[in-house]
Design an enzyme around this catalytic site. Structure first.
Site, PDB file in Angstrom:
ATOM      1  N   HIS A 265       0.776  -1.233   0.000  1.00 17.63           N
ATOM      2  CA  HIS A 265       0.000   0.000   0.000  1.00 17.63           C
ATOM      3  C   HIS A 265       0.815   1.295   0.000  1.00 17.63           C
ATOM      4  O   HIS A 265       0.631   2.110  -0.883  1.00 17.63           O
ATOM      5  CB  HIS A 265      -1.014   0.021   1.152  1.00 17.63           C
ATOM      6  CG  HIS A 265      -2.135  -0.934   0.946  1.00 17.63           C
ATOM      7  ND1 HIS A 265      -2.045  -2.270   1.302  1.00 17.63           N
ATOM      8  CD2 HIS A 265      -3.362  -0.789   0.398  1.00 17.63           C
ATOM      9  CE1 HIS A 265      -3.165  -2.899   0.989  1.00 17.63           C
ATOM     10  NE2 HIS A 265      -3.970  -2.031   0.425  1.00 17.63           N
ATOM     11  N   HIS A 367      -6.154  -2.752   8.142  1.00 21.95           N
ATOM     12  CA  HIS A 367      -5.957  -2.522   6.704  1.00 21.95           C
ATOM     13  C   HIS A 367      -5.547  -1.072   6.425  1.00 21.95           C
ATOM     14  O   HIS A 367      -6.225  -0.323   5.712  1.00 21.95           O
ATOM     15  CB  HIS A 367      -7.217  -2.865   5.913  1.00 21.95           C
ATOM     16  CG  HIS A 367      -6.947  -3.068   4.444  1.00 21.95           C
ATOM     17  ND1 HIS A 367      -6.966  -4.307   3.851  1.00 21.95           N
ATOM     18  CD2 HIS A 367      -6.633  -2.202   3.461  1.00 21.95           C
ATOM     19  CE1 HIS A 367      -6.680  -4.187   2.569  1.00 21.95           C
ATOM     20  NE2 HIS A 367      -6.475  -2.903   2.307  1.00 21.95           N
ATOM     21  N   HIS A 448      -9.319   5.403   1.005  1.00 16.08           N
ATOM     22  CA  HIS A 448      -7.894   5.306   0.691  1.00 16.08           C
ATOM     23  C   HIS A 448      -7.262   6.700   0.736  1.00 16.08           C
ATOM     24  O   HIS A 448      -7.934   7.711   0.547  1.00 16.08           O
ATOM     25  CB  HIS A 448      -7.674   4.690  -0.689  1.00 16.08           C
ATOM     26  CG  HIS A 448      -7.827   3.202  -0.705  1.00 16.08           C
ATOM     27  ND1 HIS A 448      -9.043   2.581  -0.590  1.00 16.08           N
ATOM     28  CD2 HIS A 448      -6.906   2.201  -0.798  1.00 16.08           C
ATOM     29  CE1 HIS A 448      -8.878   1.270  -0.616  1.00 16.08           C
ATOM     30  NE2 HIS A 448      -7.589   1.010  -0.754  1.00 16.08           N
TER      31      HIS A 448
END
Length: 584
Positions: A265, A367, A448
């Site tokens: 990520h 996450h 995000h």
């Protein structure tokens, strides 16, 4: 040396000189050198000099010292976009030549070179022939490489270049497994390329040099691409992190620090040259004594030499048992697998450990998909997708604020929630699930890139929109994604929404996973990538890239991207600036 050996060498040298090779000899041995024909007054040109970037080239200096160098790769065809940049002395010394960036694939490129040599101005044109662009071949593919189509391009944005971080699936991602959980099996091919505003590929990374399913150190998903201030590119993949320049010269290729595993990520370069890396912890001892590999829940700070400076263990900073967001998400939108089984996630505290959405240390409860740094108070800002919109954490590992719905937050963490207000500072009436009455204000859901914008003193996010208000809508087509900007007042712990874009584009732009919102200071604009649009449909995924004038709905660039197969998302885009890379 024997007379017969000398005679043999003499004969070989005579033959080689007859074929155009130059021979340098000394009494005891002979050194062979190939004489290369140069196109201009400098040395010969070499395509892909470092092996990673097939659409790059270097023109050798040939022991000369040109100054005031400008390179222009001409655009292809009537609407082709030229790529032009100046080249500094440090760059030429580093490459022992003049770097050529922005070539087209499978094409006889025309490259104009301007420079001064011994005070005389020189203009030359080089022809550089390149090989075809190489993609990844997949079952069911409609084409070999993602296709980019321009929809709108304003003149003052025409020369924009965008790095596209694309994620073709790897059908053998379970080839190697790790005992004890972790995210090691998460693996995709690396298709990374730079597109111009006409949809032409102007650079790409040779994925075969970066990714290898049979090599544990080269597995993973290439992510977290950023162009840093000096023009270099940083990124990570699996068990390693990297730094390279736009010529494909690998500057750093380093394993994660001992004890840390599974990069994915994001990574960021800090002002002091250190790196913030999103990783996980190996052999973590839980409070109950069980030993697990954790999932996407650690931030590690390393210095330029790879030494660990600090780390943030989110299992001890946040609440790994909070499940309000996880229970609201569609099972197809968890970044683990995208399949036909829609519906909420079954969150059980005694589920198997591993890269599965669930609560508790050793599962994918956090996450974290982005990390950023606020130099004003030496803090990090993270985007824990399975928890809330954004969290700011200090060097002391204490939470400064939490941006998101209040449901599920307990104890000291509940006191860190920001209060939504309107433009006049009036408190908004919001439910614990985040629904705010009579206002456009909204939090981010399954978001995000929670990125801090120091130039504006604001926070931007990409609000994917799954599980909005901690529930699923009556119809999937009611979902939407948006870019959002907030102004946060840390003194009175309030937050105001000051801009959004994408809600009006509806389900066509809805991107359940991945994507990015990022402010661009050079043009005072906002770049937004709806990276997984159409992912939930039984057709080709169609990401959408837009760049807008700051604070408005005025679209300056809109590019539509077509993936090569069904349900193949992109991850992010980032603006690439050749001048930053070559002018030093």
């Amino acid at each position: 040396m024997k007379k017969s050996t000398i005679a043999t060498l003499s004969m070989v040298c005579s033959l080689l000189m007859a074929t155009g090779m130059t021979v340098y000899s000394e009494p005891a041995y002979a050194v062979l050198k190939i004489k290369r024909t140069a196109q201009g007054q400098l040395g010969a040109m070499q395509v892909n000099p470092y092996g990673y970037a097939p659409l790059s080239a270097v023109i050798d200096l040939n022991s000369k010292s040109p100054t005031d160098v400008t390179v222009t790769v001409r655009g292809k065809g009537k609407n082709g976009v030229p790529v032009s940049y100046s080249v500094g002395q440090q760059t030429m010394l580093t490459h022992n030549g003049i770097p050529v960036f922005g070539l087209y694939g499978d094409y006889a490129n025309k490259v104009d070179l301007e420079y001064k040599l011994d005070g005389k101005k020189i203009n030359e044109t080089y022809t550089i022939v390149t090989q075809p662009v190489v993609g990844v071949t997949l079952d069911g593919a409609t084409h070999a490489f993602p296709q980019v189509t321009p929809v709108k391009v304003e003149n003052d944005f025409k020369e924009r270049l965008y790095w596209v971080n694309h994620l073709p699936h790897n059908s053998n991602n379970d080839l190697i497994t790790r005992v004890g959980g972790g995210a090691f099996e998460w693996d995709r091919w690396s298709v990374n390329f730079i597109t111009d505003t006409q949809g032409e590929v102007r650079w790409y990374l040779d994925h075969n040099k970066i990714h290898d399913i049979y090599d544990a150190r080269k597995r993973g998903v290439l992510m977290g691409v950023h162009q840093v201030d000096n023009g270099d590119i940083i990124f990570g993949q699996g068990q390693r992190y990297y730094r390279m320049d736009l010529m494909g010269r690998m500057i750093m290729e380093r394993d994660l620090p001992a004890g840390f595993i599974d990069f994915s990520h994001d990574m960021q370069e800090m002002p002091n040259g250190n790196y913030l890396i999103r990783a996980a912890k190996k052999n973590y001892v839980r409070p109950d004594g069980k030993v697990v590999h954790t999932i996407r829940d650690h931030i590690v700070e390393v210095d330029p030499y790879g030494q660990v400076v600090d780390y943030w263990d989110l299992n001890t900073i946040l609440d790994p048992m909070r499940d309000d967001m996880l229970k609201a998400m569609d099972a197809r939108a968890v970044c683990i697998n995208v399949d036909d089984d829609a519906g909420p996630i079954d969150v059980e505290p005694d589920a198997p450990f591993g890269d599965v959405p669930g609560v508790g240390i050793g599962r994918n409860w956090a996450h974290v998909n982005s990390v950023d740094y606020d130099a004003s108070d030496d803090s990090i800002i993270i985007s824990p997708r399975h928890q809330t919109t954004a969290v700011k954490i200090g060097r002391d590992k204490k939470v400064k604020w939490i941006l998101g719905p209040s449901a599920g937050w307990k104890g000291e963490l509940a006191t860190k929630l920001l209060t939504p207000v309107d433009a006049k500072g009036k408190k908004l009436d919001c439910s614990p699930q985040g629904l705010c009455e009579d206002t456009d204000f909204d939090f981010g859901y399954a978001q995000h890139t929670s990125f801090w914008v120091p130039e504006k003193d604001t926070l931007t996010i990409f609000d994917n929109g799954d599980g909005r208000h901690l529930e699923q809508p009556a119809m999937p087509t009611m979902k939407y994604s948006r870019a959002v900007e907030y102004r946060i007042n840390e003194d009175d712990m309030t937050v105001e929404q000051i801009w959004e874009y994408g809600k009006e584009r509806g389900y066509e732009f809805y991107s359940p996973i991945t994507s990015v919102t990022e402010y661009q200071a050079d043009k005072d604009s906002m770049m937004v990538y709806f990276a997984s649009a159409n992912l939930m449909e039984h057709s080709i995924t169609k990401p959408k890239l837009v760049e807008l004038e700051y604070g408005t709905q005025d679209v300056k660039v809109e590019l539509h991207i077509e993936s090569t197969v069904k349900r193949q998302p992109s991850y992010r885009t980032t603006v690439i600036r050749p001048t930053a890379a070559f002018s030093k």
